[in-house]
Structures are given as structure tokens and as C-alpha cells.
Design a protein around this motif. Structure first.
Motif, short mmCIF file in Angstrom:
data_model
loop_
_atom_site.label_atom_id
_atom_site.label_comp_id
_atom_site.label_asym_id
_atom_site.label_seq_id
_atom_site.Cartn_x
_atom_site.Cartn_y
_atom_site.Cartn_z
N PHE A 150 -9.70 2.68 -0.92
CA PHE A 150 -9.80 3.40 0.34
C PHE A 150 -10.65 4.65 0.15
O PHE A 150 -10.72 5.21 -0.95
N PHE A 189 -4.91 -6.06 5.42
CA PHE A 189 -3.92 -5.23 6.07
C PHE A 189 -3.98 -5.21 7.59
O PHE A 189 -4.08 -4.15 8.20
N GLN A 249 1.41 5.71 -0.04
CA GLN A 249 0.82 6.97 0.40
C GLN A 249 1.68 8.11 -0.12
O GLN A 249 2.81 8.30 0.34
N VAL A 267 0.88 -1.17 0.00
CA VAL A 267 0.00 0.00 0.00
C VAL A 267 0.91 1.22 0.00
O VAL A 267 1.94 1.24 0.67
N TRP A 299 -3.99 1.21 -2.45
CA TRP A 299 -3.56 -0.17 -2.60
C TRP A 299 -2.76 -0.29 -3.89
O TRP A 299 -3.16 0.22 -4.93
N LEU A 335 -4.30 6.80 1.37
CA LEU A 335 -3.76 5.48 1.13
C LEU A 335 -4.24 4.92 -0.20
O LEU A 335 -5.39 5.13 -0.60
N PHE A 348 -9.38 2.13 9.29
CA PHE A 348 -7.99 2.27 9.68
C PHE A 348 -7.77 3.63 10.32
O PHE A 348 -8.43 4.61 9.98
N TYR A 373 4.24 0.95 1.95
CA TYR A 373 4.07 0.11 3.12
C TYR A 373 3.86 -1.34 2.72
O TYR A 373 3.11 -1.65 1.77
N ARG A 431 -0.99 -7.19 -4.52
CA ARG A 431 -1.03 -8.29 -3.57
C ARG A 431 -0.42 -9.53 -4.18
O ARG A 431 -0.53 -9.75 -5.39
#
Lengths: 117, 112
Positions: B103, A104, A39, A37, A47, A45, B41, A97, A50
């Protein structure tokens, strides 16, 4: 206690390549699905992608902005996941991250990638 | 892609007072398997994000019970019954029902 430690970030010119690493401990890494992930500075955030465990084929999924440029892989004997980033763009500048699973539950401290001329 | 819209964008709360954050999705988050893959989160200043709730209302380990999650379908809420100083930060909603995973834009909580 699960620990995830990212490394490999730095300053890179547009069009360049970089490989990030994430070392996990305190978990059965072989069974873990893992994600990245990111930022961007001062932003929310996003994604990135995976990788499933090898018992599920080790297959990968990516967000559209990075698909065909980024590759996620894993080396289970080393408890390590990688993010190979190619054809980097200024907009890829972000903290990256490492996280566990697809939802997560655990996070690393992040590694900063800056793409700039 | 499923768009997750949070409101408000920011919230200033007096210590000890309640706070509420809304998250609305552009599609229902009810999966065909009967689960709703919706999460909250928290990201405190200078820290990595931390998951608070999974599947709407399942509190993660170590999350104080002054936090609660609720909702269904397309509308979800995070509530803090009595805000404490350590609750300052940005809160994000997230969905894993539909691909790609998305998100919300975040809600910044600060102390008044």
C-alpha cells in the motif's frame, strides 16, 4: 450482501499467541480467496497474508514481518478463516481486518489486537 | 518490495472544488499478463477501508462518478471533481502486480 465479521482480538503480552476468526456470509465462501490486512494505531494499511480457496490448494502467502509467526487457515463448512498469531511483538499491535480476495473488495469491521506488557 | 509513494500527504479542499492525489510506484505495475493491478481505497474516519477503483480506473459499485482513476506504468492519479463532505478521510493506493502486496502511505483529505 457480503458480510465479514472478525473476532478474537484483545490484550496479549509480548511473546504470546492469539487466534482471530473471520466469519463470512453472503458469498460462496468455498470459492473465496481471503486475506488479512492490518492497521497499526494512527498508521496506514499493511497486507498480512492470504489464503487461496481449497480448489487452488488452499495455499498461503505472508508478508515478511509475520512470516513464520502467523498462520492463516480456513474451515469452509463453517465459512470461517483464521489467523493464528504466535510470538507476538509490540509492533503487531493493530486492527486486523478480514477481506475478500487478493484485492480486497469487501472488508470486515476489524478486531483490535494490543500487544503490551 | 515495490514502494508506493503518495502525494500530497494531506490535502485541504473547499467544498465543491476539485482534488487530486498522486501515487507513484518504484517499479512498473504492468503485469506480464497485460493487466495493471493498481487500486484505490478510501477510509472514512472511524470506518473500515472501502475499495474505490480496481485496475486503475474500474469504479467499484456505489462509488460516485465524481471520482475518477487514471494512470499507467508507475504513475497514477485519483481525482475528485467536486469534493463533498462525505469524501473526508484517508485515501490509499495499492498494488497487486508484484509480491509482496503493498500500500501507499495514505493521503488525508479534509475540508478547508
Amino acid at each position: 450482501e457480503v458480510q465479514l465479521v472478525e473476532s478474537g482480538g484483545g490484550l496479549i503480552m509480548p511473546g504470546g499467541s492469539l487466534r482471530l476468526s473471520c466469519v463470512g456470509s453472503g458469498l460462496i465462501f468455498t470459492d473465496a480467496w481471503m486475506s488479512w490486512v492490518r492497521q497499526a494505531p494512527g498508521k496506514g494499511l499493511e497486507w498480512v497474508g492470504r489464503i487461496k480457496s481449497n480448489s487452488y490448494g488452499g495455499t498461503t502467502d505472508y508478508a515478511a514481518p509475520v512470516k513464520d509467526r502467523f498462520i492463516i487457515s480456513r474451515d469452509d463448512p463453517k465459512n470461517t478463516m483464521y489467523l493464528e498469531m504466535n510470538s507476538l511483538r509490540v509492533e503487531d499491535t493493530a486492527i486486523y481486518y478480514c477481506t475478500t480476495g487478493t484485492v480486497f473488495d469487501q472488508w470486515g469491521q476489524g478486531t483490535l489486537v494490543t500487544v503490551s506488557a | 518490495d515495490v514502494v508506493m509513494t503518495q502525494s500530497p500527504l494531506s490535502l485541504a479542499v473547499t467544498l465543491g472544488q476539485p482534488a487530486s492525489i498522486s501515487c507513484r510506484s518504484s517499479q512498473s505495475l504492468l503485469h506480464y499478463d497485460g493487466n495493471t493491478y493498481f487500486y484505490w481505497f478510501q477510509q472514512r474516519p472511524g470506518q473500515s477501508p472501502r475499495r474505490l477503483f480496481s485496475r486503475i480506473s474500474n469504479r467499484d459499485s456505489g462509488v460516485p462518478d465524481r471520482f475518477s482513476g487514471s494512470g499507467s506504468g508507475t504513475d497514477f492519479t485519483l481525482k475528485i471533481s467536486r469534493v463533498e463532505a462525505e469524501d473526508v478521510g484517508v485515501y490509499y493506493c495499492f498494488q497487486a502486480t508484484h509480491w509482496p502486496l503493498t500500500f501507499g502511505g495514505g493521503t488525508k483529505v479534509e475540508i478547508k
